[in-house]
Design an enzyme around this catalytic site. Structure first.
Site, short mmCIF file in Angstrom:
data_model
loop_
_atom_site.label_atom_id
_atom_site.label_comp_id
_atom_site.label_asym_id
_atom_site.label_seq_id
_atom_site.Cartn_x
_atom_site.Cartn_y
_atom_site.Cartn_z
N ALA A 163 0.87 -1.18 0.00
CA ALA A 163 0.00 0.00 0.00
C ALA A 163 0.91 1.23 0.00
CB ALA A 163 -0.89 -0.01 1.23
N ASP B 40 5.43 1.33 2.62
CA ASP B 40 4.28 0.42 2.58
C ASP B 40 3.40 0.78 3.77
OD1 ASP B 40 2.47 -1.64 2.64
OD2 ASP B 40 3.96 -3.21 2.20
N HIS B 41 2.27 1.39 3.48
CA HIS B 41 1.41 1.91 4.54
C HIS B 41 0.78 0.79 5.38
CE1 HIS B 41 -0.43 5.06 6.66
NE2 HIS B 41 -0.98 5.75 5.68
N ARG B 42 0.88 -0.45 4.92
CA ARG B 42 0.42 -1.56 5.75
C ARG B 42 1.34 -1.70 6.96
NH1 ARG B 42 1.08 -6.72 2.51
NH2 ARG B 42 3.12 -5.75 2.35
#
Lengths: 206, 422
Positions: free
Chosen positions: B217, B393-395
């Protein structure tokens, strides 16, 4: 220059001998051996200087895959299948690995799985590698289970393989491979053999 | 008639194999089940059995050659009842499933059957009526012909027994004035185009980029930092490094600052293992440097960056750049990265949205240093400003975390002495 010997180690007997009583075998190597896959070259797969310095014998097995080290702390598991109509050999990985995974689970080892083409793992780390050789209607599955060998031994003699399964993600030997002992299970090799053999027999493959 | 037997899928989810050994020669008679060759895939070495009785009229590929599933392996001249049968039966035979052979076979289409002889045909008159003759060609040449939209039957082969080679396809394509475009292309035939087969590197880049965009993400932040002190130090030591044949750029400082910041923000040096529902936090700091080469992007990795001096880092960067220029970067050089830096500013451009080198958690983009007005001591003065672009990675990483991480890097770069003090 490393001398590579034709594969004639004890686990291959059941494949060569049509009169063998069993179509599976367990072999605990008596010393260290280095085994190349069918298309491996010593210079690509081994730290040859160390191998030769320690006077280790190198064999090339008839099956595919990457180089492995066999030691007293590993278990070589071999199973011969007879395949009518030249069936897809890939499915025999599932059958043979299934015997082994069930046995390990019954011993109480959790988080066992199959990853890559035919590796058995604990979590995300490999404890067993396997390969298949088929000649005519006979399929020879053989696998090396790391019971308690130190991973440093692997990293000492074996280079990072040219091909690797997706789940390895570039990890070096130390990060990628583990042993049953390193995962906190202190079974003796004979206990593991007994468990796998029971699994094979109970599935009528004998 | 001839039967073209293609390399079947042997069921490991792989699409190629290497010919380890041929058991048969051209002209040899084979029975169903006779081993034709020994084929090696990643984990399996297996004999490939003949699906038909007949005589081998051609075999494709040399020992050691890698061929794809579906590529022709041998041609078998079939005799007896099958050969005597009418056209309907011929068609039936061609379309049958590969019973009794390895897995499910990809059987050749109708034109895989060739008349045993061309006698009685006026070639020109009958050209459109009769099945096209299967050209003798290497698997590589076939793949290339398919890629370039070349009709392989019209190519004159220069290999053994007039086999069509890769070079023949290229020559034919060049001479044809690019008259063909791939059938699935949306390029109009009226527009001049140049078509090149994808290189392995380009395929790999494409695969990795799509994998990253599909799995991570992406979220990006941007910032700028005035680097007067860094410029002063770099200028001071540049000559000294040059005396030892090491070029000192700003990159070693950015590398060092990033590794030290990663030590403080472990999420940025991690990966998410969804299969096992866990995070993997790495205690080593191997930073990949995206290098632009004429062939495409490669990302050699500098290992244990946190433990190395600026001189050591500069030396390694020089070495990797040399390797990249000479196409000597190996797979080992690109393995084990935990974070990536892309320094596009050396070419131009200030900001970008870099694509994460999946499964890593972040990538830092370094833009071109520009002179612009900055405020110092309440005065507007000219400053040298380094633009930074960061994707994560926004996760794995939240907005606050990445901003604090970037602040930490900027703090190190604005006060480079802290790189050796901390």
């Amino acid at each position: 220059m490393t001398t590579v010997h034709k594969y004639n180690l004890p686990d291959f007997d059941i494949f060569n001998n049509d009169q063998a009583n069993k179509n599976y075998s367990f072999w605990i190597p008596d010393k260290k051996y280095l085994i190349l896959g069918q298309s491996n070259k010593p210079e690509d797969s081994l730290f040859e200087e160390k191998v030769n310095e320690d006077n280790l014998t190198v064999y090339k097995r008839p099956s595919g895959g990457e180089a492995v080290i066999l030691t007293k702390n590993t278990l070589v598991i071999s199973i011969v299948f007879t395949a009518e109509n030249f069936e897809n050999p890939g499915k025999y990985f599932s059958i043979a690995n299934g015997f082994i995974m069930n046995a390990l689970r019954k011993l109480g080892i959790s988080n066992i799985g199959q990853k890559g083409i035919s590796d058995i793992t604990i979590g995300n780390k490999k404890i067993l590698g396997s390969s298949i050789y088929r000649r005519k209607d006979k399929i020879f599955y053989h696998a090396v289970l790391n019971v308690s060998e130190s991973i440093s031994q692997i990293a000492y003699y074996l280079k990072h393989p040219k091909k690797e399964p997706d789940y390895r993600k570039g990890r070096n030997h130390q990060e990628f491979v583990t042993s049953i002992r390193a995962e906190g299970f202190t079974f003796e090799i004979h206990e593991i053999i007994s468990a796998i053999e029971n699994e094979i027999i109970s599935n009528n493959h004998n | 008639m001839r039967y073209i037997f293609k390399f079947p899928d042997i069921g490991e989810g792989i699409d190629e194999g290497t010919i380890a050994e041929w058991y048969i020669e051209k002209g040899q008679t084979v029975q169903v089940g006779d081993a034709l060759c020994k084929m090696e895939t990643d984990k399996v070495v297996t004999d490939i059995p003949s699906p038909k009785n007949g005589t081998i009229s051609a075999r494709y590929g040399k020992i050691g050659e890698t061929i794809n599933v579906g590529d022709p392996l041998v041609e078998i001249e079939i005799e007896g009842t099958e050969a005597d049968a009418g056209n309907e039966q011929q068609t039936e035979a061609v379309e049958e499933e590969g019973a009794g052979v390895v897995g499910t076979l990809e059987i050749a289409g109708n034109n895989a059957f060739l008349p045993a002889s061309d006698e009685g045909f006026d070639e020109k008159e009958e050209e459109d009526k009769k099945p096209k003759k299967k050209a003798l060609a290497t698997p590589v040449a076939r793949a290339m012909a398919k890629e370039l939209g070349v009709d392989i039957s019209k190519v004159t082969g220069t290999g053994p027994a007039n086999r069509v080679m890769k070079e023949d396809i290229q020559n034919h394509f060049n001479q044809s004035g690019k008259s063909k475009t791939p059938s699935n292309s949306n390029i109009s035939g009226e527009n001049e185009v140049e078509i090149e087969p994808l290189s392995q590197l380009r395929k790999s880049i494409a695969r990795n980029m799509v994998q990253s965009k599909q799995n991570a993400a992406h979220m990006s932040v941007f910032d700028e930092i005035e680097i007067e002190e860094l410029i002063r130090i770099r200028t001071k030591y540049k000559e000294r490094f040059a005396e030892q044949n090491v070029k000192l750029s700003y990159l070693p400082f950015v590398l060092k600052a990033t590794a030290m910041a990663l030590r403080k923000f472990k999420a940025l040096n991690s990966e998410m293992d969804l299969e096992n529902n866990q995070m993997i936090y790495k205690k080593y700091y191997n930073i990949g440097i995206a290098v632009d080469t004429p062939d495409g992007l490669v990302v050699p990795v500098i290992r244990n960056v946190d433990k190395k001096t600026i001189f050591e880092l500069a030396s390694e960067i020089n070495e990797m750049a040399h390797k990249a220029r000479n196409k000597e970067i190996s797979l080992d050089d690109m393995k084990d990265g935990t974070f990536t830096i892309t320094s596009f500013g050396s070419i131009g451009g200030m900001f970008a949205v870099p694509v994460i080198n999946y499964p890593q958690a972040g990538i830092l983009g370094i833009g071109r240093i520009v002179q612009k007005p900055v405020v110092k001591n309440n005065q507007i003065v000219p400053g040298n400003v380094l633009p930074l672009s960061m994707s994560v990675d926004h996760r794995i990483v939240d907005g606050g975390e990445v901003t604090r991480f970037l602040n930490q890097i900027m703090e190190y770069l604005s006060d480079p002495v802290s790189l050796i003090i901390d």
